[in-house]
Design a protein around this motif. Structure first.
Motif, PDB file in Angstrom:
ATOM      1  N   ILE A   1      48.536  44.626  37.077  1.00  0.00           N
ATOM      2  CA  ILE A   1      48.825  44.019  38.499  1.00  0.00           C
ATOM      3  C   ILE A   1      50.067  43.904  38.734  1.00  0.00           C
ATOM      4  O   ILE A   1      50.796  44.319  39.722  1.00  0.00           O
TER       5      ILE A   1
ATOM      6  N   VAL B   1      38.770  45.941  36.913  1.00  0.00           N
ATOM      7  CA  VAL B   1      39.190  44.579  37.273  1.00  0.00           C
ATOM      8  C   VAL B   1      40.268  45.023  38.561  1.00  0.00           C
ATOM      9  O   VAL B   1      40.305  44.681  39.685  1.00  0.00           O
ATOM     10  N   THR B   2      41.142  46.090  38.098  1.00  0.00           N
ATOM     11  CA  THR B   2      42.214  46.569  39.038  1.00  0.00           C
ATOM     12  C   THR B   2      41.600  47.087  40.323  1.00  0.00           C
ATOM     13  O   THR B   2      42.079  47.200  41.563  1.00  0.00           O
TER      14      THR B   2
ATOM     15  N   VAL C   1      39.431  44.502  42.559  1.00  0.00           N
ATOM     16  CA  VAL C   1      40.246  43.627  42.958  1.00  0.00           C
ATOM     17  C   VAL C   1      41.081  43.918  44.273  1.00  0.00           C
ATOM     18  O   VAL C   1      41.615  43.412  45.150  1.00  0.00           O
TER      19      VAL C   1
ATOM     20  N   LEU D   1      42.202  42.567  48.358  1.00  0.00           N
ATOM     21  CA  LEU D   1      43.602  42.122  48.480  1.00  0.00           C
ATOM     22  C   LEU D   1      44.331  42.912  49.332  1.00  0.00           C
ATOM     23  O   LEU D   1      44.911  42.239  50.170  1.00  0.00           O
TER      24      LEU D   1
END
Lengths: 464, 464
Positions: free
Chosen positions: B372, B431-432, B435, B439
């Motif tokens: 991230i 997750v990336t 997420v 975002l």
């Protein structure tokens, strides 16, 4: 692989290819599918445009384009159909441009040809869904009795004449004669419906009777095929299977229309509450694909499910919107079907210079005659419609198309047919399929100019 | 089959299935594909609608829907990916409803899953074609320098930080550390572009920089993957292969845009002369599929070809018309891609109750952090655009998506990664990917309401 017999080689290649990781094997299959689609689109457009210019139905051009790129001429698009085949020109090309070895290339080519087959089947489902959307359920029910008579006569007449003629004139044994007679009963709903849409006569009374009769013929064809296949295999007919097919098809057709109509207010309410893209399209496709699945499971055809789904959704207020959205999807997928039908057709059996073909061609002439006359007479059976175009109805039932090809494939596989009879059936399928579209256009011609129909499928007008 | 070893059984079943004639085997494969599509559409709509309602990007819902129906939870949609797998729930269902025996069922299921894979790849091509159509070539070229810096920093920063951190903090060997570092460099153009389209920011300066950088990242990712794969396999790097990839991707991108622009007057002239249905769509698809094929053959990705084709055609006067026609096709095929990405993701590695996962989860936390931060910093590198939303650009580069999954698959196959590191990479990808969409929406939020953009892709408005 010296330890394995030769028929296992492609299978072992399959393990080899599968053990190659996704990042390597996947793109090659995709590449093969992309190249096949390019060939299909090219063939469909060149064929379709040429036919449109000489005032023939574009769909005929797509079929001919398919023949040119298929097994008969260029070998660009070849389906294995179970037997071992020569690698297609496309396979060789991909193999050379991508630098694969031969066994991996053949696995890639086989997988790609399976994908194209499924795409073509989804294509004909989308076509029948579109035809269902544009058809008028009330109108279809109104002409139901006439359509039923047309369908039944169109099955009985060519079957009896064909079987009888083969036994008496050509001294063919009874079982193969019955099989060939059965192959005469099919009707290709896809080709007829496409031509009717092209000349904007789908919702004319003639169009509705043809569509209704073709749908019924599809069911009758499935039943006839089941009967003769079991006759060819075991020498007897399983009555229970016939009864099962009759009941399941009636229950399926009536049931899905009735249940569909009951559920359609719920469906519309749900569609209105959806807020993401494809809010109408995706639920409609779910409906069509579920009915298609159920039809296949009942040993009917997926196109029947798609047609019924279209018919039910065509009754709703979303019809126009859905028609607009299906149009580009149909433009993308339907040509795959027609080009594949053409590509699968082996026209080498038509060559009279090949001595082995001659016996087949003589039988074929007889079969073609029975096939055309046996369906054209059905136009005469339409009652209570004095001003109807009887020629159009009769000719609309003539093309055997993909259904005829399935009969031919089952016939080949069963082994009951002599080579001549097998070739004769294929010739019959080719001639009826390719002759019907221009004839249909011809018999509809005078009216088309005089009487523009109002409520028909509109071709997407080319701009500019 | 007592005489054959067990790994051959599905293959022998393949011959059995292939020797079954077309009329019997074809429909079952079709049925399996139809049912898979129904599951995919259901998952995409349920997930997408729920996300839309809680103000999350619908594409996130499609991914989660895919996870639910896929390998992680319901096992409805399972891809074999080379290894032997448990039969999916769907296979069992089809087997029971259609009355197939187990071996035929597994062949049917494998073929159907291949077909779905290809459909999902065509889906992401259609998505990138649509994105290309809606992108502005001039605008992309204008932000080219900024996009190039973002792309390069977004590859170098996470790669160096990841590799260095793994070696120093976790005492991982250099080769696996380089591999994991490389997995951090990917960017999923599909997921970012889809979210940008959903929030109508695709043609904003931020959107154009993100798309430009993501396209370049796709090429850099391919080069990095080739380098580390060869490093993992042979311990050395083939410089010639790296040079080949760099040259071929530059030649491909520049060449297809230049040649495409030169040929587009001819293309438009031809489209105007075509009179049959699909006169604009089919030539456009031929263009996209040919470029996709060439990209695959050059060892690049098919989506690059589709994107370039869209970019070139987006410059022509036919852009709007083509956008309208691609819309329903995208609605039909794009969800297949996102649901399949979700279905392929095994989230069981996220379970901290499983002791075997813990080492992986600790490494994963580090990888997620680097993944991230390493991409978010790229936003700071944008020069000459004082008022640009730097957070949006950084976050837009975060999702690894399908590209990350390919790195993980290649990593598993190469055998250089420890189980913990392999799991860590997968967790990082998950997750990336999951997420980034919310975002991205969050950082774009204030502007979205204040400043409606004019020249953006319009969502098909749900009616009623």
């Amino acid at each position: 692989m010296p330890l394995t017999t030769s028929f296992l080689q492609p299978l072992l290649a399959a393990t080899a290819a599968e053990s190659v990781n996704l990042a390597e094997a996947g793109p090659l299959i995709l590449a093969a599918v992309l190249l096949s689609l390019v060939v299909i689109y090219f063939a469909s457009k060149v064929g379709g445009e040429i036919c449109a210019r000489i005032n023939f139905p574009p769909v005929l051009g797509e079929l001919v384009g398919g023949v040119v790129v298929g097994i008969s001429v260029l070998h660009l698009l070849v389906f294995s159909e179970g037997g071992p085949t020569e690698p297609s020109v496309l396979t060789t090309f991909i193999q050379q441009t991508a630098g694969m070895d031969g066994t991996v290339a053949s696995v890639v080519a086989n997988t790609a040809s399976e994908v194209i087959s499924v795409l073509s089947e989804i294509g004909v489902m989308i076509l029948l869904f579109e035809i269902g959307l544009e058809s008028d359920l009330e109108g279809l029910l109104k002409v139901g009795p006439q359509a039923a008579v047309v369908a039944v006569v169109g099955v009985v007449a060519p079957f009896v004449a064909g079987t009888f003629g083969l036994v008496t004139l050509f001294h063919v044994d009874l079982v193969p004669a019955i099989f060939a007679g059965a192959a005469l009963t099919a009707t290709s709903i896809g080709i007829t419906a496409k031509v009717l849409a092209e000349i904007q006569r789908l919702t004319s009374p003639e169009g509705q009777i043809i569509i209704g009769a073709a749908v019924l013929d599809d069911i009758l064809g499935i039943i006839v095929l089941a009967v003769v296949a079991s006759l060819a295999k075991t020498g007897t007919v399983e009555i229970s299977n016939v009864i099962y097919l009759i009941i399941s098809s009636v229950v399926f057709l009536v049931g899905s229309v009735v249940v569909g109509r009951l559920l359609s207010p719920f469906f519309l309410g749900m569609v209105d509450r959806l807020t993401t893209r494809g809010n109408l399209l995706i639920p409609s496709l779910i409906f069509a694909f579920v009915l298609g699945y159920v039809a296949v499971i009942l040993q009917l055809e997926a196109i029947l499910g798609a047609f019924t789904a279209g018919l039910v959704l065509g009754e709703t207020e979303k019809r126009r919107e859905l028609e607009e959205q299906i149009l580009p999807i149909a433009d993308m997928l339907v040509p795959v079907f027609f080009v594949c039908v053409g590509a699968r057709t082996d026209i080498s059996v038509l060559n009279p210079l090949e001595p082995a073909n001659r016996a087949g061609l003589i039988i074929a002439s007889f079969l073609v005659l029975v096939a055309i006359v046996g369906k054209v007479v059905t136009g005469a059976t339409v009652f209570g419609q004095p001003r109807i175009n009887r020629w159009a109805i009769g000719i609309g039932m003539v093309p055997r198309g993909e259904v005829g090809l399935i009969f031919a494939a089952v016939g080949s596989a069963s082994g009951v047919l002599s080579k001549a009879l097998d070739a004769g059936i294929i010739v019959m399928v080719i001639v009826t399929t390719f002759v019907a579209p221009p004839l249909l256009r011809l018999v509809f011609k005078p009216e088309t100019e005089a009487l523009p129909t109002s409520d028909v499928a509109v071709e997407s007008p080319p701009e500019g």
